[in-house]
Design a protein around this motif. Structure first.
Motif, short mmCIF file in Angstrom:
data_model
loop_
_atom_site.label_atom_id
_atom_site.label_comp_id
_atom_site.label_asym_id
_atom_site.label_seq_id
_atom_site.Cartn_x
_atom_site.Cartn_y
_atom_site.Cartn_z
N GLY A 60 -25.37 55.15 36.97
CA GLY A 60 -24.75 56.47 37.05
C GLY A 60 -23.50 56.47 36.18
N ILE A 61 -22.75 57.53 36.24
CA ILE A 61 -21.54 57.65 35.43
C ILE A 61 -20.51 56.59 35.82
CG2 ILE A 61 -20.44 59.39 36.86
CD1 ILE A 61 -20.27 59.38 33.09
N ALA A 62 -20.38 56.32 37.11
CA ALA A 62 -19.43 55.31 37.58
C ALA A 62 -19.86 53.91 37.14
CB ALA A 62 -19.30 55.37 39.09
N GLY A 63 -21.13 53.63 37.17
CA GLY A 63 -21.63 52.33 36.72
C GLY A 63 -21.41 52.12 35.23
N ASN A 64 -21.65 53.17 34.45
CA ASN A 64 -21.42 53.08 33.01
C ASN A 64 -19.96 52.83 32.69
OD1 ASN A 64 -24.05 53.34 32.15
ND2 ASN A 64 -23.94 55.56 31.98
N ILE A 65 -19.06 53.51 33.39
CA ILE A 65 -17.62 53.32 33.16
C ILE A 65 -17.22 51.90 33.57
CG2 ILE A 65 -15.31 54.10 33.80
CD1 ILE A 65 -16.77 56.06 32.00
N GLY A 66 -17.77 51.41 34.68
CA GLY A 66 -17.46 50.06 35.13
C GLY A 66 -17.95 49.00 34.15
N ILE A 67 -19.16 49.17 33.64
CA ILE A 67 -19.69 48.22 32.65
C ILE A 67 -18.88 48.30 31.36
CG2 ILE A 67 -21.71 47.69 31.23
CD1 ILE A 67 -22.00 46.79 34.09
N LEU A 68 -18.47 49.50 30.96
CA LEU A 68 -17.64 49.65 29.77
C LEU A 68 -16.29 48.95 29.94
CD1 LEU A 68 -17.39 50.94 26.96
CD2 LEU A 68 -16.36 52.91 28.08
N ALA A 69 -15.70 49.07 31.13
CA ALA A 69 -14.43 48.38 31.40
C ALA A 69 -14.62 46.87 31.37
CB ALA A 69 -13.87 48.82 32.75
N LEU A 70 -15.71 46.38 31.95
CA LEU A 70 -16.00 44.95 31.91
C LEU A 70 -16.20 44.47 30.48
CD1 LEU A 70 -16.56 42.36 33.52
CD2 LEU A 70 -18.98 43.04 33.53
N ASN A 71 -16.90 45.26 29.67
CA ASN A 71 -17.09 44.92 28.26
C ASN A 71 -15.76 44.89 27.51
OD1 ASN A 71 -19.84 44.52 28.26
ND2 ASN A 71 -20.30 46.66 27.87
N CYS A 72 -14.86 45.80 27.83
CA CYS A 72 -13.54 45.79 27.18
C CYS A 72 -12.74 44.55 27.56
CB CYS A 72 -12.74 47.04 27.56
SG CYS A 72 -13.33 48.52 26.76
N ILE A 73 -12.84 44.12 28.81
CA ILE A 73 -12.13 42.90 29.23
C ILE A 73 -12.73 41.69 28.53
CG2 ILE A 73 -11.70 41.38 31.19
CD1 ILE A 73 -11.51 43.93 32.92
N ILE A 74 -14.05 41.59 28.48
CA ILE A 74 -14.70 40.46 27.81
C ILE A 74 -14.36 40.47 26.32
CG2 ILE A 74 -16.94 39.51 27.14
CD1 ILE A 74 -17.98 40.45 29.87
N GLY A 75 -14.44 41.63 25.69
CA GLY A 75 -14.11 41.74 24.27
C GLY A 75 -12.65 41.41 23.99
N GLY A 76 -11.76 41.80 24.89
CA GLY A 76 -10.34 41.49 24.72
C GLY A 76 -10.05 40.01 24.83
N VAL A 77 -10.72 39.34 25.76
CA VAL A 77 -10.52 37.89 25.90
C VAL A 77 -11.07 37.16 24.69
CG1 VAL A 77 -11.17 35.88 27.28
CG2 VAL A 77 -10.42 37.97 28.41
N ILE A 78 -12.25 37.55 24.22
CA ILE A 78 -12.82 36.93 23.02
C ILE A 78 -11.94 37.24 21.81
CG2 ILE A 78 -14.78 37.02 21.43
CD1 ILE A 78 -16.55 37.44 23.90
N GLY A 79 -11.47 38.46 21.71
CA GLY A 79 -10.60 38.84 20.61
C GLY A 79 -9.28 38.10 20.61
N GLY A 80 -8.76 37.75 21.79
CA GLY A 80 -7.55 36.94 21.86
C GLY A 80 -7.75 35.58 21.23
N GLY A 81 -8.92 35.00 21.45
CA GLY A 81 -9.26 33.74 20.78
C GLY A 81 -9.39 33.92 19.28
N ILE A 82 -9.96 35.04 18.85
CA ILE A 82 -10.09 35.32 17.42
C ILE A 82 -8.72 35.49 16.78
CG2 ILE A 82 -10.94 37.04 15.77
CD1 ILE A 82 -13.32 37.47 17.66
N ILE A 83 -7.77 36.10 17.49
CA ILE A 83 -6.40 36.23 16.97
C ILE A 83 -5.80 34.86 16.72
CG2 ILE A 83 -4.06 36.85 17.70
CD1 ILE A 83 -5.29 39.24 16.78
N ILE A 84 -5.98 33.93 17.65
CA ILE A 84 -5.44 32.58 17.47
C ILE A 84 -6.06 31.93 16.25
CG2 ILE A 84 -5.36 30.27 18.50
CD1 ILE A 84 -5.09 31.67 21.21
N ILE A 85 -7.36 32.09 16.06
CA ILE A 85 -8.03 31.53 14.89
C ILE A 85 -7.51 32.17 13.61
CG2 ILE A 85 -10.28 31.35 13.74
CD1 ILE A 85 -11.49 31.06 16.58
N LYS A 86 -7.31 33.50 13.63
CA LYS A 86 -6.81 34.19 12.43
C LYS A 86 -5.40 33.75 12.07
CE LYS A 86 -9.30 38.48 12.03
NZ LYS A 86 -9.63 38.42 10.63
N ILE A 87 -4.53 33.61 13.06
CA ILE A 87 -3.16 33.17 12.79
C ILE A 87 -3.17 31.74 12.26
CG2 ILE A 87 -0.96 32.59 13.89
CD1 ILE A 87 -1.36 35.06 15.67
N THR A 88 -4.04 30.89 12.80
CA THR A 88 -4.15 29.52 12.29
C THR A 88 -4.64 29.51 10.85
OG1 THR A 88 -4.68 28.77 14.53
CG2 THR A 88 -5.21 27.27 12.73
#
Length: 102
Positions: A60-88
């Motif tokens: 439903g709409i609530a499930g889609n928003i929840g999955i999107l929020a979970l995807n944003c958290i997962i993407g943000g954590v992975i992106g934080g690692g990518i930032i460290i690699i880019k700075i290195t």
């Protein structure tokens, strides 16, 4: 000089500007929220990985928003690692540039 501009200066300026914008959002009255800072910094760099893990379908709409929020958290954590690699890699590029100039 063009290599230094596009491999060192511009990426470093973009990362520094983004980190500065996220810093002011993550300051709270009770202290600094490091987890939110990590996710916000990494979100633009992990955006391609966000919807690879869990694709929202048949919810439903609530499930889609929840999955999107979970995807944003997962993407943000992975992106934080990518930032460290880019700075290195930027610092390695600076060291290569200094070593070649000698």
């Amino acid at each position: 000089m063009k290599r230094v501009l596009f491999k060192v200066i511009l990426p470093l300026l973009v990362i520094a500007a983004w980190m500065n914008m996220c810093y002011w959002i993550c300051i709270r009255a009770d202290g600094f929220d490091f987890f939110l800072y990590w996710i916000m910094i990494g979100c633009p760099y992990g955006i391609r990985k966000m919807c690879m893990f869990i694709v929202p379908k048949n919810f439903g709409i609530a499930g889609n928003i929840g999955i999107l929020a979970l995807n944003c958290i997962i993407g943000g954590v992975i992106g934080g690692g990518i930032i460290i690699i880019k700075i290195t890699s930027i610092f390695i590029e600076i060291l290569n540039f200094v070593r070649c100039k000698k």
